[in-house]
Design a protein around this motif. Structure first.
Motif, mmCIF file in Angstrom:
data_model
loop_
_atom_site.group_PDB
_atom_site.id
_atom_site.type_symbol
_atom_site.label_atom_id
_atom_site.label_comp_id
_atom_site.label_asym_id
_atom_site.label_seq_id
_atom_site.Cartn_x
_atom_site.Cartn_y
_atom_site.Cartn_z
ATOM 1 N N PRO A 2 38.326 39.508 33.464
ATOM 2 C CA PRO A 2 39.151 38.312 33.642
ATOM 3 C C PRO A 2 38.734 37.432 34.814
ATOM 4 O O PRO A 2 38.828 36.209 34.734
ATOM 5 C CB PRO A 2 40.554 38.895 33.879
ATOM 6 C CG PRO A 2 40.510 40.242 33.251
ATOM 7 C CD PRO A 2 39.124 40.745 33.470
ATOM 8 N N ARG A 3 38.258 38.043 35.898
ATOM 9 C CA ARG A 3 37.980 37.252 37.097
ATOM 10 C C ARG A 3 36.887 36.219 36.861
ATOM 11 O O ARG A 3 37.016 35.063 37.264
ATOM 12 C CB ARG A 3 37.585 38.171 38.257
ATOM 13 C CG ARG A 3 37.310 37.427 39.559
ATOM 14 C CD ARG A 3 37.009 38.398 40.678
ATOM 15 N NE ARG A 3 38.141 39.263 40.933
ATOM 16 C CZ ARG A 3 39.177 38.925 41.711
ATOM 17 N NH1 ARG A 3 39.195 37.739 42.291
ATOM 18 N NH2 ARG A 3 40.167 39.767 41.908
ATOM 19 N N ASP A 4 35.793 36.622 36.206
ATOM 20 C CA ASP A 4 34.679 35.683 36.023
ATOM 21 C C ASP A 4 34.455 35.288 34.570
ATOM 22 O O ASP A 4 33.602 34.456 34.273
ATOM 23 C CB ASP A 4 33.378 36.269 36.595
ATOM 24 C CG ASP A 4 33.108 37.684 36.082
ATOM 25 O OD1 ASP A 4 33.568 37.999 34.957
ATOM 26 O OD2 ASP A 4 32.456 38.453 36.803
ATOM 27 N N GLY A 5 35.222 35.889 33.655
ATOM 28 C CA GLY A 5 35.095 35.520 32.245
ATOM 29 C C GLY A 5 33.811 35.985 31.595
ATOM 30 O O GLY A 5 33.481 35.560 30.486
ATOM 31 N N ILE A 6 33.061 36.853 32.254
ATOM 32 C CA ILE A 6 31.792 37.325 31.691
ATOM 33 C C ILE A 6 32.059 38.358 30.599
ATOM 34 O O ILE A 6 32.797 39.314 30.807
ATOM 35 C CB ILE A 6 30.902 37.938 32.797
ATOM 36 C CG1 ILE A 6 30.542 36.852 33.825
ATOM 37 C CG2 ILE A 6 29.652 38.554 32.199
ATOM 38 C CD1 ILE A 6 29.748 37.390 34.994
ATOM 39 N N SER A 7 31.451 38.132 29.471
ATOM 40 C CA SER A 7 31.622 39.062 28.353
ATOM 41 C C SER A 7 30.941 40.388 28.671
ATOM 42 O O SER A 7 29.785 40.423 29.097
ATOM 43 C CB SER A 7 31.043 38.461 27.075
ATOM 44 O OG SER A 7 31.167 39.369 26.002
ATOM 45 N N VAL A 8 31.689 41.464 28.474
ATOM 46 C CA VAL A 8 31.144 42.796 28.700
ATOM 47 C C VAL A 8 30.613 43.390 27.403
ATOM 48 O O VAL A 8 29.553 44.003 27.360
ATOM 49 C CB VAL A 8 32.231 43.718 29.296
ATOM 50 C CG1 VAL A 8 31.710 45.148 29.440
ATOM 51 C CG2 VAL A 8 32.715 43.173 30.622
ATOM 52 N N LYS A 9 31.359 43.150 26.326
ATOM 53 C CA LYS A 9 30.965 43.709 25.034
ATOM 54 C C LYS A 9 31.615 42.892 23.936
ATOM 55 O O LYS A 9 32.728 42.408 24.064
ATOM 56 C CB LYS A 9 31.400 45.180 24.932
ATOM 57 C CG LYS A 9 30.962 45.865 23.649
ATOM 58 C CD LYS A 9 31.302 47.348 23.659
ATOM 59 C CE LYS A 9 32.801 47.574 23.715
ATOM 60 N NZ LYS A 9 33.142 49.017 23.551
ATOM 61 N N ARG A 10 30.887 42.747 22.834
ATOM 62 C CA ARG A 10 31.428 42.019 21.684
ATOM 63 C C ARG A 10 31.183 42.861 20.423
ATOM 64 O O ARG A 10 30.048 43.213 20.112
ATOM 65 C CB ARG A 10 30.772 40.652 21.559
ATOM 66 C CG ARG A 10 31.398 39.760 20.493
ATOM 67 C CD ARG A 10 30.587 38.481 20.329
ATOM 68 N NE ARG A 10 30.518 37.715 21.563
ATOM 69 C CZ ARG A 10 31.415 36.784 21.901
ATOM 70 N NH1 ARG A 10 32.436 36.539 21.109
ATOM 71 N NH2 ARG A 10 31.272 36.130 23.032
#
Length: 402
Positions: free
Chosen positions: A365-373
């Motif tokens: 949530p903090r940086d909005g970087i996708s971890v997994k899709r």
């Protein structure tokens, strides 16, 4: 009258000579031929070197036929103003020389306004002396305060200022929080004060407890009002609830029905927060769906509260990943899952088919970087295909993954 005004005590002789005055006369008259003996204290008039006492002095030459009572009251106020200035030079405090004299004849006191707009009430005078010198047509006054009482006078003056602020509707929680320190300062100052002042402090305990109870009730009122606002972060609200419950618990069996209702509400809100804020839960929401599909997904994640958290249990308010991230950040969660649900309906040979695609987007949530899709697919088939069948299929797909 406030408890915290010192009661004036006249422990010394008051030398008011009524020479040249009849018992019914109201005016002061000079008599140059009158032989007047000067009291011993006049030999050090104007000096302030005593190790035990602090003095204030005043003198005046009255106008002819001026009321003696008016003269002595004016001198008393002036002497107390001088005493206040002498206290200023004997204590380490930021007191200015702006004086406000209340002229209270019964309670000998004066007020010093400080740079912080606090006030110093001077009372419990150890001795008040007056000398009427009719031969010189002069009147002299000396007031005195024991040096050991000065810290107590300062402490109680700050408490009086607090009492005044307490009557204001705009007093803040930060201002109310000053009371414990003020009471502690007063207690410490009383330990080194004169015996009479220590006795006064002991006699004031019930009034000090009532003051504490009043402040506690004001704190409860202000904090309960803050529960209705949404400006606080979840952590701040959690801390607020814990503080509010502590205040209510301190009232013990004296809780009113309104207090009991507030306590139950606070406990309910706290239980819903303390297991979420800063926890390892994953915030979850999804793209807009029909009411029945919305309810189905809501029910699915409501059964998995050990792992997932739906913001306010109302995903309609977080229908995109950005809104979900903002909600997760407020609750200090480290992970979020946004599910993008798409359906494609078609009919073949009289049979309805709905292709279902679920895109699971995990991100911080903090940086909005996708971890997994992850991309999950499935199909619902039937002659009378409805939302219930589609919902069951979506849940079956998720159940196999989550």
């Amino acid at each position: 009258m406030s408890l915290f005004y010192f009661r004036a005590s006249f422990m010394g002789a008051i030398c008011l000579f009524s020479l040249a005055l009849s018992p019914s006369a109201q005016a002061f008259d000079c008599d140059p031929d009158e032989k007047v003996s000067r009291p011993n204290w006049m030999s050090t008039f104007g000096q302030n070197t005593d190790a035990q006492m602090i003095y204030g002095f005043a003198q005046t030459k009255p106008q002819r036929r001026q009321s003696l009572s008016d003269i002595t009251q004016l001198l008393k106020n002036n002497a107390m103003a001088d005493l206040a200035l002498n206290i200023q030079s004997n204590v380490s405090s930021n007191i200015s020389t702006e004086l406000s004299l209340d002229g209270d004849e019964k309670n000998e006191r004066t007020t010093i306004q400080s740079a912080a707009q606090s006030s110093l009430s001077i009372g419990a005078l150890s001795d008040t002396r007056n000398f009427v010198d009719t031969s010189r047509c002069m009147v002299f006054t000396r007031v005195s305060l024991q040096r050991k009482d000065v810290p107590y006078v300062l402490a109680i003056s700050k408490l009086r200022q607090f009492e005044t602020a307490l009557t204001s509707e705009t007093i803040s929680l930060e201002e109310l929080a000053q009371l414990p320190d003020l009471l502690q300062d007063l207690a410490l100052a009383s330990e080194t004060a004169a015996t009479a002042t220590q006795q006064q402090f002991e006699a004031a305990q019930s009034d000090l407890r009532r003051l504490s109870d009043t402040v506690r009730d004001r704190e409860i009122a202000l904090k309960s009002a803050q529960l209705e606002t949404r400006v606080n972060t979840p952590r701040q609200k959690r801390d607020l609830l814990e503080s509010l419950l502590a205040l209510l618990d301190a009232k013990g069996p004296a809780l009113s029905s309104e207090d009991e209702a507030l306590k139950q509400k606070a406990q309910s809100l706290l239980s819903s927060l303390e297991n979420i804020v800063g926890s390892n839960l994953t915030a979850v929401s999804w793209s807009p769906l029909s009411p029945s599909l919305q309810a189905a997904l809501g029910g699915f994640f409501s059964e998995r509260t050990q792992k997932y958290w739906m913001p306010d249990k109302n995903p309609e308010t977080t229908q995109n990943a950005q809104n979900l991230a903002e909600a997760a950040q407020r609750y200090e969660l480290k992970s979020a899952l946004f599910i993008d649900v798409t359906t494609l309906q078609k009919r073949q040979f009289g049979i309805a088919e709905v292709d279902i695609t679920l895109e699971l987007n995990y991100f911080t949530p903090r940086d909005g970087i996708s971890v997994k899709r992850d991309k999950l697919t499935g199909r619902a088939i039937g002659r009378n295909l409805n939302d219930k069948i589609i919902s069951d299929k979506i849940i079956a797909i998720l159940d196999g993954k989550l």
